[in-house]
Write an enzyme that holds these catalytic residues in place. Structure first.
Site, short mmCIF file in Angstrom:
data_model
loop_
_atom_site.label_atom_id
_atom_site.label_comp_id
_atom_site.label_asym_id
_atom_site.label_seq_id
_atom_site.Cartn_x
_atom_site.Cartn_y
_atom_site.Cartn_z
N TYR A 120 0.85 -1.19 0.00
CA TYR A 120 0.00 0.00 0.00
C TYR A 120 0.89 1.24 0.00
O TYR A 120 1.90 1.29 0.70
CB TYR A 120 -0.91 0.00 1.24
N ASN A 160 -15.59 4.38 3.77
CA ASN A 160 -16.59 4.09 2.74
C ASN A 160 -17.65 5.18 2.56
O ASN A 160 -17.91 5.60 1.42
CB ASN A 160 -17.25 2.74 3.01
N ALA A 216 -19.89 -2.10 -0.24
CA ALA A 216 -20.23 -1.11 0.79
C ALA A 216 -20.29 0.29 0.20
O ALA A 216 -21.25 1.04 0.43
CB ALA A 216 -19.22 -1.18 1.93
N VAL A 217 -19.27 0.68 -0.58
CA VAL A 217 -19.27 2.00 -1.19
C VAL A 217 -20.44 2.12 -2.16
O VAL A 217 -21.10 3.17 -2.24
CB VAL A 217 -17.94 2.28 -1.91
N TYR A 259 -11.77 3.86 -8.05
CA TYR A 259 -11.36 3.82 -6.65
C TYR A 259 -11.03 2.41 -6.17
O TYR A 259 -10.73 2.18 -5.00
CB TYR A 259 -12.44 4.44 -5.76
N TRP A 267 -8.62 8.46 -4.44
CA TRP A 267 -8.07 7.88 -3.22
C TRP A 267 -8.41 8.82 -2.08
O TRP A 267 -7.88 9.92 -1.98
CB TRP A 267 -6.55 7.71 -3.36
N LYS A 317 -17.35 -7.35 6.15
CA LYS A 317 -16.44 -6.52 6.94
C LYS A 317 -16.40 -7.00 8.38
O LYS A 317 -17.43 -7.21 9.02
CB LYS A 317 -16.86 -5.05 6.90
#
Length: 386
Positions: free
Chosen positions: A79, A172, A201-202, A296, A322, A381
């Protein structure tokens, strides 16, 4: 790169002029080397001296912290944003804390802290905080205050935040809201956005927020045995239309979508892509002239491929999104966005994405709970509560 919060590592019992006093014994999940979470995580105990706070210091205890894909990627070392390694937790080797999202309760503040008091709920104000822990010591500006349920009730709000809502609020929901509002001006009641990953979720937040802002939307989802049930649930959340990936990639279905957009008197101006591959090509084709696609995520692990004709003849734009980069130097934007999401939660207008909750009760090492969370993340999640 942000540094981790300070840790006060001292003997567990300190002698004062007339008595012994105890320290707060805390735990944090750390790693010294990048790798798979199952191989590199460990639990480190450390002490926080709660009787010698500096004027601007704050002690918090954790209420809940989720396992996010970005947390896993940070541990793996892939990351872009990574926490600094430190010996401040009492380790021999420098170690980095895990976790970026989390909800905390203030338990003590320094003499100069006026913005927070014991009992307040807070979240980290910046990334790389290290939320997979039981307690933290920081300065008052390391935190953003959220209303706790009692404060919401005192302010006449019909609902207070849940731990899940507070612990998962900063990624999110903010991603969905900012993609819909920060780049393209959509005309309420007329214009459209289209998104793949409609059941993510988003995606669910975007459908709800789009409806709250009176934006029309098309959510693209994979075909499945209970398709009608899923379509109905997404429309109930706020999606105007829901289509399958086969329909997204079908030229024959294109006129149907054009007719939807024509009937509204608006345009399809924005596409939200978290899949890549053919799916991203399909939603890009649905946009009118001067459309923007924000990417994204890339769940298919396939590259985003856009026909050259879209760039030349439709002035199409493709860009990345981002949320960490957008907000890292803009606390005001983060705070204003949070306030809107909080207001919708308090008014009962926004439904949070549910998490699978596991309570930390001390019977299992803390890092093992998060390792289990990583292993089970494909089921939904994971949220560790305290």
């Amino acid at each position: 790169m942000y540094s981790v919060l300070k840790q006060s590592i001292r003997p567990r019992l300190l002698a004062t002029h007339n008595q012994f006093r105890t320290m707060i014994t805390a735990q944090a999940v750390l790693y010294t080397q990048h790798g798979e979470p199952k191989d590199v995580l460990f639990t480190q105990s450390f002490e926080i001296d709660d009787d010698n706070l500096a004027p601007n210091e704050v002690i918090v205890k954790t209420l809940g912290s989720p396992v996010n894909p970005s947390d896993i990627n940070q541990i793996q070392g892939v990351y872009p944003s990574k926490p600094a390694k430190t010996t401040g937790f009492g380790t021999t080797e420098p170690a980095a804390p895990c976790g970026n999202e989390g909800l905390f309760e203030v338990i003590k503040v320094g003499s100069n802290v006026s913005s927070l008091e014991a009992g307040d709920w807070v979240i980290p104000s910046h990334v790389n905080f290290g939320t997979w822990r039981t307690h933290a010591l920081g300065n008052d500006d390391d935190f953003i205050k959220l209303p706790n349920p009692a404060q919401s009730k005192a302010n006449g709000k019909p609902n207070g935040l849940t731990i899940n809502q507070g612990a998962t609020i900063s990624v999110n929901p903010l991603t969905a809201y900012l993609m819909l509002t920060h780049y393209v001006k959509l005309t309420p009641g007329k214009d459209w956005f289209i998104q793949n990953g409609g059941t993510s979720a988003v995606g669910k937040y975007a459908s709800q927020i789009g409806k709250l802002l009176n934006f029309n939307s098309i959510s693209v989802i994979r075909d499945r045995p209970n398709l009608d049930e899923v379509v109905a649930s997404l429309k109930e959340l706020g999606a105007t239309q829901v289509i399958t990936e086969d329909q997204n990639n079908s030229r024959e279905f294109g006129p149907t979508i054009k007719e939807w957009i024509k009937q509204s008197g608006g345009e399809a101006k924005l596409a939200l892509n978290c899949v890549g591959g053919k799916s991203s090509t399909g939603i890009a084709r649905k946009l009118n002239n001067n459309g923007l696609m924000l990417t994204y995520g890339g769940m298919s692990f396939q590259p985003v491929t856009i026909p050259t004709s879209l760039y030349i003849f439709k002035n199409f734009t493709s860009a990345g999104f981002w949320v960490t980069e957008l907000l890292k130097n803009n606390k005001e934007l983060k705070t204003s966005t949070l306030n809107q999401i909080i207001a919708w939660y308090e008014e009962g207008k926004l439904t949070d994405a549910k998490s699978i909750e596991t309570l930390y009760d001390g019977t299992k090492p803390l890092h093992e709970l998060y390792q289990d969370g990583v292993a089970n993340s494909k089921d939904g999640k994971q949220l560790i509560t305290y």
